[in-house]
Scaffold this motif. Structure first.
Motif, PDB file in Angstrom:
ATOM      1  N   CYS A  53     -62.287  44.419   7.545  1.00  0.00           N
ATOM      2  CA  CYS A  53     -62.792  45.420   6.598  1.00  0.00           C
ATOM      3  C   CYS A  53     -61.821  45.702   5.462  1.00  0.00           C
ATOM      4  N   THR A  54     -60.507  45.665   5.748  1.00  0.00           N
ATOM      5  CA  THR A  54     -59.534  45.961   4.698  1.00  0.00           C
ATOM      6  C   THR A  54     -59.479  44.867   3.641  1.00  0.00           C
ATOM      7  N   SER A  55     -59.889  43.660   3.987  1.00  0.00           N
ATOM      8  CA  SER A  55     -59.788  42.549   3.038  1.00  0.00           C
ATOM      9  C   SER A  55     -60.566  42.829   1.760  1.00  0.00           C
ATOM     10  N   CYS A  56     -61.682  43.510   1.896  1.00  0.00           N
ATOM     11  CA  CYS A  56     -62.494  43.842   0.718  1.00  0.00           C
ATOM     12  C   CYS A  56     -62.402  45.306   0.328  1.00  0.00           C
ATOM     13  N   HIS A  57     -62.349  46.200   1.308  1.00  0.00           N
ATOM     14  CA  HIS A  57     -62.525  47.621   1.014  1.00  0.00           C
ATOM     15  C   HIS A  57     -61.231  48.379   0.769  1.00  0.00           C
ATOM     16  N   ALA A  58     -60.060  47.800   1.076  1.00  0.00           N
ATOM     17  CA  ALA A  58     -58.813  48.437   0.667  1.00  0.00           C
ATOM     18  C   ALA A  58     -58.634  48.220  -0.829  1.00  0.00           C
ATOM     19  N   ALA A  59     -57.912  49.115  -1.467  1.00  0.00           N
ATOM     20  CA  ALA A  59     -57.645  48.950  -2.893  1.00  0.00           C
ATOM     21  C   ALA A  59     -56.886  47.655  -3.125  1.00  0.00           C
ATOM     22  N   PRO A  60     -57.221  46.906  -4.174  1.00  0.00           N
ATOM     23  CA  PRO A  60     -56.485  45.665  -4.456  1.00  0.00           C
ATOM     24  C   PRO A  60     -54.984  45.912  -4.535  1.00  0.00           C
ATOM     25  N   GLY A  61     -54.222  45.096  -3.803  1.00  0.00           N
ATOM     26  CA  GLY A  61     -52.772  45.227  -3.799  1.00  0.00           C
ATOM     27  C   GLY A  61     -52.226  46.218  -2.802  1.00  0.00           C
ATOM     28  N   ALA A  62     -53.091  46.916  -2.071  1.00  0.00           N
ATOM     29  CA  ALA A  62     -52.621  47.886  -1.085  1.00  0.00           C
ATOM     30  C   ALA A  62     -51.843  47.193   0.025  1.00  0.00           C
ATOM     31  N   LYS A  63     -50.834  47.873   0.537  1.00  0.00           N
ATOM     32  CA  LYS A  63     -50.009  47.307   1.610  1.00  0.00           C
ATOM     33  C   LYS A  63     -49.763  48.372   2.678  1.00  0.00           C
ATOM     34  N   GLY A  64     -49.398  47.920   3.878  1.00  0.00           N
ATOM     35  CA  GLY A  64     -49.063  48.830   4.951  1.00  0.00           C
ATOM     36  C   GLY A  64     -50.211  49.760   5.300  1.00  0.00           C
ATOM     37  N   ASP A  65     -49.869  51.001   5.562  1.00  0.00           N
ATOM     38  CA  ASP A  65     -50.887  51.982   5.948  1.00  0.00           C
ATOM     39  C   ASP A  65     -51.885  52.271   4.827  1.00  0.00           C
ATOM     40  N   ASP A  66     -51.492  51.985   3.583  1.00  0.00           N
ATOM     41  CA  ASP A  66     -52.409  52.216   2.462  1.00  0.00           C
ATOM     42  C   ASP A  66     -53.653  51.335   2.564  1.00  0.00           C
ATOM     43  N   LYS A  67     -53.564  50.253   3.322  1.00  0.00           N
ATOM     44  CA  LYS A  67     -54.728  49.373   3.471  1.00  0.00           C
ATOM     45  C   LYS A  67     -55.826  50.036   4.296  1.00  0.00           C
ATOM     46  N   LEU A  68     -55.474  51.094   5.009  1.00  0.00           N
ATOM     47  CA  LEU A  68     -56.475  51.806   5.800  1.00  0.00           C
ATOM     48  C   LEU A  68     -57.225  52.853   4.980  1.00  0.00           C
ATOM     49  N   VAL A  69     -56.829  53.014   3.717  1.00  0.00           N
ATOM     50  CA  VAL A  69     -57.561  53.897   2.810  1.00  0.00           C
ATOM     51  C   VAL A  69     -58.624  53.035   2.125  1.00  0.00           C
ATOM     52  N   LEU A  70     -59.821  53.086   2.630  1.00  0.00           N
ATOM     53  CA  LEU A  70     -60.854  52.123   2.226  1.00  0.00           C
ATOM     54  C   LEU A  70     -61.572  52.589   0.956  1.00  0.00           C
ATOM     55  N   SER A  71     -60.790  52.665  -0.122  1.00  0.00           N
ATOM     56  CA  SER A  71     -61.291  53.213  -1.382  1.00  0.00           C
ATOM     57  C   SER A  71     -62.050  52.203  -2.214  1.00  0.00           C
TER      58      SER A  71
END
Length: 303
Positions: A53-71
Motif C-alpha cells: 500500500c505504501t508504494s503508491c499511497h505514501a507521499a513520493p519520496g517518503a521514508k521511514g515512518d513517514d511512509k505510513l502516512v498514506l497521503s
C-alpha cells in the motif's frame, strides 16, 4: 419522417436505459459481513505489506515512518490520462477515516466508492477482488491505527470518454471477476497459498501481465511481462517460460527476501518497493509465492 425520428428516439432511450442498468455500481450485501467480528491488526499489517500500500499511497519520496502516512500524491501517467493517487489516511475529511468496513471492502472487492461511483482500475481492485473478507477486515483494523493526513487528493486528469466513470461498469463486466486466474489440477497447499497471495493482495498481474487496448489484463498471457507503466523499459516475464526459467523456487524466495538475484545483480526500478515490503512478510509466504511462480504455465514474453 416523424415516425423515423420517433423510432430513433425510442431506440436511443432503450439503449441509454440498458447502458445505465448494465453499468450500475454493484455493492456487497450487508450480510456478507456477518460474523466477521473485530479485525486482527497484527495480521492486517502483513496483508498491508503484501499489498504494498505504501508504494503508491505514501507521499513520493517518503521514508521511514513517514511512509505510513498514506497521503497519496503519486502521479500515474497512462494512455488513458493521468491518475493522481488519493489520500487514504485516517483523516475523516481528506482520507478514508469516516469509512466503514463495508465501504472499505466495497472499494477493494467491487471498485465502488461509499458514494456509489466506480473507482478507476489504476487502483488494482481487479486483483484485490480475490481477497477474502477476513483479510480485508484485518487490513481495515490495521489501516485505522495509521496516522492521519489532511492533504487533499487531486482529481484525475482524463480526457473524454475516460472521464465518464459510469462507463467503467461495462469495463467491469468484462474484467472484474473474483475467479482464480490459473486452474491447477492437483496443487498442494503451498502453491494454493502462493496463488492467493500473488493473484490477490500481491497483485502481481497488474504490472507483469500485458493489457489489451481498453486496459484489461490479457489473462491468457498471465505474468508474461508487459511494457513498464511507469515509463520506458519492460516489466519482465516471471512465468517458467521467461527470465525466471533457470531460477529455483529457493532463488525466487531469496530474491523476495534480500533483493539479490542468483547472478548477484540486485532488484531495480519499481520492484524495489515491492521487494522491500515482501521482505517483511513471513518467510513461508515468500516461499509460497515462489512455489506458485514455478507451478504456473510458462508463456513466451508478452511484450
Amino acid at each position: 419522417m416523424r415516425k423515423i425520428i420517433a423510432v430513433i428516439i425510442v431506440l436511443a432511450a432503450v439503449g441509454a436505459a440498458i447502458f445505465w442498468y448494465l453499468s450500475a455500481p454493484d455493492k456487497l450485501p450487508q450480510s456478507a459481513f456477518d460474523g466477521l467480528g473485530a479485525g486482527d491488526s497484527e495480521h492486517g499489517h502483513i496483508v498491508f505489506l503484501t499489498g504494498g500500500c505504501t508504494s503508491c499511497h505514501a507521499a513520493p519520496g517518503a521514508k521511514g515512518d513517514d511512509k505510513l502516512v498514506l497521503s497519496g500524491g503519486l502521479e500515474i501517467v497512462s494512455d488513458f490520462g493521468t491518475f493522481h493517487v488519493p489520500n487514504i489516511s485516517t483523516d475523516p475529511k481528506e482520507g478514508i477515516g469516516s469509512w466503514s468496513l463495508a465501504d472499505f471492502a466495497n472499494a477493494l472487492k467491487q471498485g465502488v466508492s461509499p458514494a456509489g461511483s466506480h473507482f478507476y482500475p489504476s487502483f488494482p481492485y481487479p486483483s484485490y477482488t480475490r481477497m477474502t473478507l477476513a483479510d480485508i477486515n484485518d487490513l481495515w483494523a490495521y489501516m485505522k491505527i495509521l496516522p492521519a493526513s489532511s492533504e487533499p487528493s487531486r482529481p484525475h486528469e482524463l480526457p473524454f470518454p475516460f472521464n465518464i466513470r459510469r462507463g467503467l461498469g461495462l469495463w467491469k463486466l468484462l474484467f472484474l471477476h473474483p475467479d482464480k486466474v490459473v486452474a491447477f489440477d492437483n496443487a498442494d497447499e503451498q502453491v494454493m497459498r502462493g496463488q492467493y497471495l500473488a493473484e490477490g493482495a500481491g497483485h502481481c498481474g497488474e504490472c507483469h501481465t500485458p493489457r489489451n487496448p481498453i486496459g484489461g489484463s490479457e489473462l491468457a498471457k498471465w505474468l508474461s511481462g508487459a511494457p513498464n507503466p511507469d515509463g520506458p523499459g519492460i516489466i519482465p516475464n516471471i512465468t517458467p517460460g521467461g527470465e525466471l526459467s533457470s531460477w529455483s523456487a529457493n532463488d525466487i524466495a531469496y530474491y523476495l527476501e534480500s533483493g539479490f538475484m542468483p547472478d548477484f545483480d540486485t532488484v531495480g526500478g519499481s520492484m524495489v518497493a515491492v521487494q522491500r515490503n515482501l521482505a517483511q512478510i513471513p518467510a513461508e509466504d515468500r516461499a509460497a509465492i515462489a512455489a506458485y511462480l514455478k507451478a504456473i504455465p510458462g508463456h513466451p514474453n508478452g511484450y
